[in-house]
Enzyme design. Structure first.
Site, mmCIF file in Angstrom:
data_model
loop_
_atom_site.group_PDB
_atom_site.id
_atom_site.type_symbol
_atom_site.label_atom_id
_atom_site.label_comp_id
_atom_site.label_asym_id
_atom_site.label_seq_id
_atom_site.Cartn_x
_atom_site.Cartn_y
_atom_site.Cartn_z
ATOM 1 N N ASP A 72 -21.057 25.012 -37.509
ATOM 2 C CA ASP A 72 -21.546 24.485 -38.776
ATOM 3 C C ASP A 72 -22.499 23.312 -38.561
ATOM 4 O O ASP A 72 -23.418 23.102 -39.363
ATOM 5 C CB ASP A 72 -20.375 24.054 -39.660
ATOM 6 C CG ASP A 72 -19.670 25.246 -40.302
ATOM 7 O OD1 ASP A 72 -20.190 26.373 -40.189
ATOM 8 O OD2 ASP A 72 -18.606 25.044 -40.915
ATOM 9 N N ASN A 144 -23.983 18.782 -46.806
ATOM 10 C CA ASN A 144 -22.534 18.576 -46.908
ATOM 11 C C ASN A 144 -22.173 17.325 -47.690
ATOM 12 O O ASN A 144 -21.555 17.409 -48.744
ATOM 13 C CB ASN A 144 -21.906 18.494 -45.515
ATOM 14 C CG ASN A 144 -21.437 19.845 -45.006
ATOM 15 O OD1 ASN A 144 -21.519 20.843 -45.718
ATOM 16 N ND2 ASN A 144 -20.941 19.880 -43.792
ATOM 17 N N GLU A 145 -22.518 16.157 -47.134
ATOM 18 C CA GLU A 145 -22.082 14.930 -47.782
ATOM 19 C C GLU A 145 -22.893 13.726 -47.322
ATOM 20 O O GLU A 145 -23.507 13.738 -46.248
ATOM 21 C CB GLU A 145 -20.599 14.643 -47.509
ATOM 22 C CG GLU A 145 -20.260 14.125 -46.141
ATOM 23 C CD GLU A 145 -20.140 15.176 -45.070
ATOM 24 O OE1 GLU A 145 -20.751 14.971 -43.991
ATOM 25 O OE2 GLU A 145 -19.462 16.195 -45.291
ATOM 26 N N ASP A 174 -11.826 2.293 -46.554
ATOM 27 C CA ASP A 174 -12.609 2.428 -45.327
ATOM 28 C C ASP A 174 -13.951 3.095 -45.585
ATOM 29 O O ASP A 174 -14.818 3.112 -44.701
ATOM 30 C CB ASP A 174 -11.838 3.249 -44.289
ATOM 31 C CG ASP A 174 -10.703 2.469 -43.650
ATOM 32 O OD1 ASP A 174 -10.577 1.258 -43.942
ATOM 33 O OD2 ASP A 174 -9.930 3.067 -42.882
ATOM 34 N N ALA A 186 -15.588 20.197 -45.651
ATOM 35 C CA ALA A 186 -15.918 19.471 -44.427
ATOM 36 C C ALA A 186 -15.168 18.134 -44.399
ATOM 37 O O ALA A 186 -13.952 18.107 -44.540
ATOM 38 C CB ALA A 186 -17.437 19.281 -44.332
ATOM 39 N N TYR A 187 -15.870 17.033 -44.242
ATOM 40 C CA TYR A 187 -15.247 15.707 -44.117
ATOM 41 C C TYR A 187 -14.343 15.401 -45.311
ATOM 42 O O TYR A 187 -13.223 14.890 -45.163
ATOM 43 C CB TYR A 187 -16.360 14.663 -43.990
ATOM 44 C CG TYR A 187 -15.917 13.257 -43.662
ATOM 45 C CD1 TYR A 187 -14.608 12.954 -43.281
ATOM 46 C CD2 TYR A 187 -16.832 12.211 -43.716
ATOM 47 C CE1 TYR A 187 -14.228 11.659 -42.979
ATOM 48 C CE2 TYR A 187 -16.463 10.906 -43.413
ATOM 49 C CZ TYR A 187 -15.160 10.640 -43.052
ATOM 50 O OH TYR A 187 -14.791 9.350 -42.756
ATOM 51 N N LEU A 189 -12.613 17.345 -47.221
ATOM 52 C CA LEU A 189 -11.339 18.063 -47.128
ATOM 53 C C LEU A 189 -10.396 17.369 -46.152
ATOM 54 O O LEU A 189 -9.181 17.288 -46.387
ATOM 55 C CB LEU A 189 -11.587 19.504 -46.693
ATOM 56 C CG LEU A 189 -10.346 20.401 -46.538
ATOM 57 C CD1 LEU A 189 -9.646 20.591 -47.873
ATOM 58 C CD2 LEU A 189 -10.720 21.746 -45.932
ATOM 59 N N ALA A 209 -9.237 6.451 -47.077
ATOM 60 C CA ALA A 209 -8.159 5.464 -46.880
ATOM 61 C C ALA A 209 -8.234 4.325 -47.887
ATOM 62 O O ALA A 209 -8.352 3.155 -47.503
ATOM 63 C CB ALA A 209 -8.190 4.935 -45.447
#
Length: 288
Positions: A72, A144-145, A174, A186-187, A189, A209
């Protein structure tokens, strides 16, 4: 039909898949182009070949379709090179999970034959655009992000968040992830975000977090702008655009919105997102 191949410059042991792909394409009379850096990397492993691909530099190419061969991460690199060219991209997975690159090497020949016969579908995927005054960010686009994160040696950061002109919340965390539906697997999830159907026209705001029990992932429509102002004790933070990280200082204000173009993802007929969930995440599997 013209194909442009984009791969990653490591894992040379998987060059056999690229060699097989070239053989399939040439045997079917296709015109093949390849990113020069990738070709130079795998050339020693290709052996003798009757034909060689046409080489191109960076994003200076045209094609009917791009083939990403890797994982990916390679697909994201291909999407960045394609940019707003509106060239469809198909991903052959030689990596691990493979949500974007979801064609196995074993199915390459059948998939290429289907493409040449016009038996495929195209999904238009939302792209995010980052607006800020950072001089080193030359490609502010993410499939993605876009994530705002603390530096490694820093304490939590404070992220003041507005949606258009309305105040949403101040996150003590964080970091904060703004993910597309594509990036929801991706991240986002991995830090507890929801899985979002790819064509849902939404975005996910997901804290990393958070130092609070009363903030959770939040789904918003994709035709808005997210405004962020960040505070940190050491006066800097990271911005990650599909994994490409840049250091920013506290006076950097960020605006995140949907880009004016989409990434066209090629899907095999009768192969749906829900199939990928079951195959890749074992969605709904019951081992009892």
């Amino acid at each position: 039909m013209e194909f442009a191949i984009i791969g990653n410059n490591y894992q040379v042991e998987k060059a056999i898949h690229t060699k097989n792909l070239l053989h399939i394409l040439f045997s079917k009379g296709a015109t093949v182009k390849m990113c020069r850096s990738f070709y130079e990397f795998i050339k020693p492993s290709l052996g003798e070949m009757n034909k060689a691909p046409i080489l191109f530099e960076d994003n200076n190419f045209s094609a009917d379709m791009v083939i990403s061969i890797g994982g990916d991460g390679t697909f994201l690199k291909a999407a960045r090179k394609v940019g707003n060219k509106e060239i469809p991209i198909i991903g052959i997975n030689t990596g691990r999970l493979g949500f974007l690159a979801d064609v196995s090497p074993e199915n390459m020949e059948q998939t290429i034959e289907e493409i040449l016969q016009g038996k495929y579908e195209i999904e238009k995927r939302c792209v995010l655009q980052l607006g800020c005054n950072h001089p080193k960010i030359k490609s502010p686009f993410a499939l993605n992000e876009i994530a705002i994160l603390k530096r490694d040696d820093a304490s939590m950061i404070t992220i003041h968040t507005h949606i258009d002109n309305s105040y949403l919340a101040t996150y003590q965390s964080d970091g904060l992830i703004i993910a597309t539906p594509t990036g929801s697997t991706a991240y986002s999830l991995s830090v507890g975000g929801p899985i979002v159907e790819p064509n849902s026209k939404t975005l996910v705001i997901n804290p990393v977090a958070p130092h609070s029990l009363n903030v959770r992932p939040f789904i918003i429509r994709d035709n808005i702008t997210v405004h962020l102002k960040i505070e940190s004790r050491n006066h800097n933070f990271l911005v990650s655009i599909d994994g490409r990280s840049y250091t920013c200082n506290d006076d950097t204000e960020l605006c995140i919105s949907k880009a004016d173009y989409s990434v066209q993802v090629v899907k095999r007929q009768n192969h749906h997102f829900y199939d990928t969930l079951r195959d890749k995440l074992m969605w709904g599997a019951d081992k009892r």
